[in-house]
Design a protein around this motif. Structure first.
Motif, short mmCIF file in Angstrom:
data_model
loop_
_atom_site.label_atom_id
_atom_site.label_comp_id
_atom_site.label_asym_id
_atom_site.label_seq_id
_atom_site.Cartn_x
_atom_site.Cartn_y
_atom_site.Cartn_z
N TYR A 1 41.80 43.57 38.98
CA TYR A 1 41.60 44.77 39.79
C TYR A 1 40.12 45.02 39.94
N LYS A 2 39.63 44.98 41.18
CA LYS A 2 38.21 45.18 41.46
C LYS A 2 37.93 46.64 41.80
N PHE A 3 36.81 47.13 41.31
CA PHE A 3 36.42 48.51 41.63
C PHE A 3 34.94 48.54 42.00
N VAL B 1 26.85 49.51 41.76
CA VAL B 1 27.72 49.36 40.59
C VAL B 1 29.08 48.87 41.07
N ASP B 2 29.58 47.82 40.48
CA ASP B 2 30.95 47.39 40.74
C ASP B 2 31.45 46.65 39.50
N GLY B 3 32.67 46.18 39.56
CA GLY B 3 33.22 45.47 38.41
C GLY B 3 34.68 45.16 38.60
N ASN B 4 35.33 44.81 37.51
CA ASN B 4 36.75 44.51 37.59
C ASN B 4 37.42 44.70 36.24
N LEU B 5 38.72 44.91 36.31
CA LEU B 5 39.58 44.91 35.14
C LEU B 5 40.43 43.65 35.22
N LYS B 6 40.60 42.95 34.10
CA LYS B 6 41.32 41.69 34.13
C LYS B 6 42.28 41.60 32.95
N ALA B 7 43.48 41.12 33.25
CA ALA B 7 44.44 40.78 32.21
C ALA B 7 44.75 39.30 32.31
#
Length: 370
Positions: free
Chosen positions: A368-370, A44-50
């Motif tokens: 922001y990658k998580f 599982v991974d992902g990112n938040l983007k603005a």
């Protein structure tokens, strides 16, 4: 790394009497043997983007010429059995703009969709992907801009049995175009591509496209050779339209190299008689951030320079087309492995006498990658 839990418990009972040379029966009993257990694998991974976009058609950051949105992307991959995985990319987004609904990204204030949802099966050197996916071919591909790259519902077969050679075949059924919202749109007719790519000091690829949705077939070919820090490339594209109009032929050359830690390149393309067929992207050497060279019937030129300094990756380019010219400046800075910032400034000048013949635009992207 595989995690293997093995527990072997063996009890052996032996009874025997040896006398006068007679050997009586030896009894052996295996009380319990636990099988090898391999736990399923889930990543599982992902990112938040603005994301912020503005241009000077009115004024920078005026509500009539600006857009702002945030999004979260979650990628999940789960191994069902050895060699078979289920892959999902879920995207949720919300717009931060005005209440009137102008310039909403993806066409609405909030939304969510699965951009990727497929089964991937691999055996030896062959991989089969069925379902929603991104594509990466020269003239049909996922345009990765704004909140999510172009998604396709497709069936793709990839083989890498020969060293440095990749064979690809894709049948495309639906498309969710970049910045078009949540819906995957059905494509008319049969739409597929078959390609072969070889990568080494000498590189080359050949692709065939059948696109009933736009009534054309197309052959794309390129080749390149790298010697030391210099690379020379060439490409040819032939598009055969089903109607009675003109067909299209494209030629292109490109030279690139590294000089004093600066990446430099110069390219030329000639698009003749008609636009070349492309879906979402093209791979013409002179295409820029805002302009696809395949859409302009003329000669075009592009020069580019890029370098890294103090943790900043910077690229600047200038392209000249028959109907416009474009300057792009792209900056990227990674604060750490998780947080990065991109800034893209573009200045596009169109050959027109109207007041909106030129447009400067600025895009800011925080990830922001998580």
């Amino acid at each position: 790394m595989k995690i293997i839990d093995i527990s072997l418990i063996t009890a052996i009972a032996v009874s025997g009497v040896i006398a006068g040379g007679d050997i009586e029966k030896v009894e052996t009993e295996i009380i319990e043997i636990e099988k090898v257990v391999e736990p399923t694998k889930t990543t599982v991974d992902g990112n938040l983007k603005a994301y912020s976009y503005t241009n000077d058609s009115v004024d920078f950051y005026d509500k009539e010429s600006s857009s702002t949105a945030t999004a979260v992307t979650l990628n999940v991959s789960h191994e069902i059995i050895n060699g078979v995985t289920a892959n999902f990319t879920a995207l949720g987004y919300t717009d931060l703009g005005d209440e009137a609904g102008l310039h909403k990204m993806e066409g609405q204030s909030t939304g969510a969709f699965f951009n990727v949802a497929n089964l991937t099966a691999s055996y030896a050197n062959t991989t089969f992907i069925a379902g929603r996916q991104t594509l990466d071919t020269p003239m049909i591909g996922s345009f990765d801009w704004l909140l999510a790259p172009t998604g396709f519902e497709a069936y793709t077969l990839v083989n890498k049995s020969v060293n440095n050679l990749t064979l690809v075949a894709s049948f495309v059924d639906k498309i969710r175009a970049n910045n078009s919202g949540e819906e995957f749109v059905k494509l008319d007719g049969d739409n597929f591509t078959i390609g072969a790519s070889y990568s080494d000091a000498f590189s080359a690829s050949v692709w065939y496209y059948n696109v009933d949705a736009a009534n054309y077939t197309e052959v794309y070919a390129d080749a390149g050779y790298t010697y030391s820090d210099i690379k020379v490339e060439g490409q040819v594209i032939s598009t055969d339209y089903d109607d009675e109009g003109e067909d299209s032929t494209v030629y292109g050359v490109k030279a690139s190299g590294i000089f004093s830690n600066i990446n430099l390149s110069a390219a030329y393309n000639s698009v003749n008689d008609r636009e070349a067929g492309a879906i979402e992207i093209d791979s013409l050497y002179t295409s820029s951030w805002n302009i696809n060279a395949s859409e302009i019937i003329a000669d075009s030129y592009r020069i580019e320079a890029g370098t890294q300094y103090a943790g900043i990756s910077a690229t600047a380019s200038y392209a000249d087309y028959d109907t416009a010219n474009e300057v792009d400046v792209i900056l990227n800075y990674a604060f750490n492995n998780a947080l990065s910032m991109d800034a893209i400034y573009t200045s596009t000048e169109y050959d027109t006498t109207s007041d909106d013949g030129a447009e400067d635009a600025l895009e800011l992207i925080a990830t922001y990658k998580f």
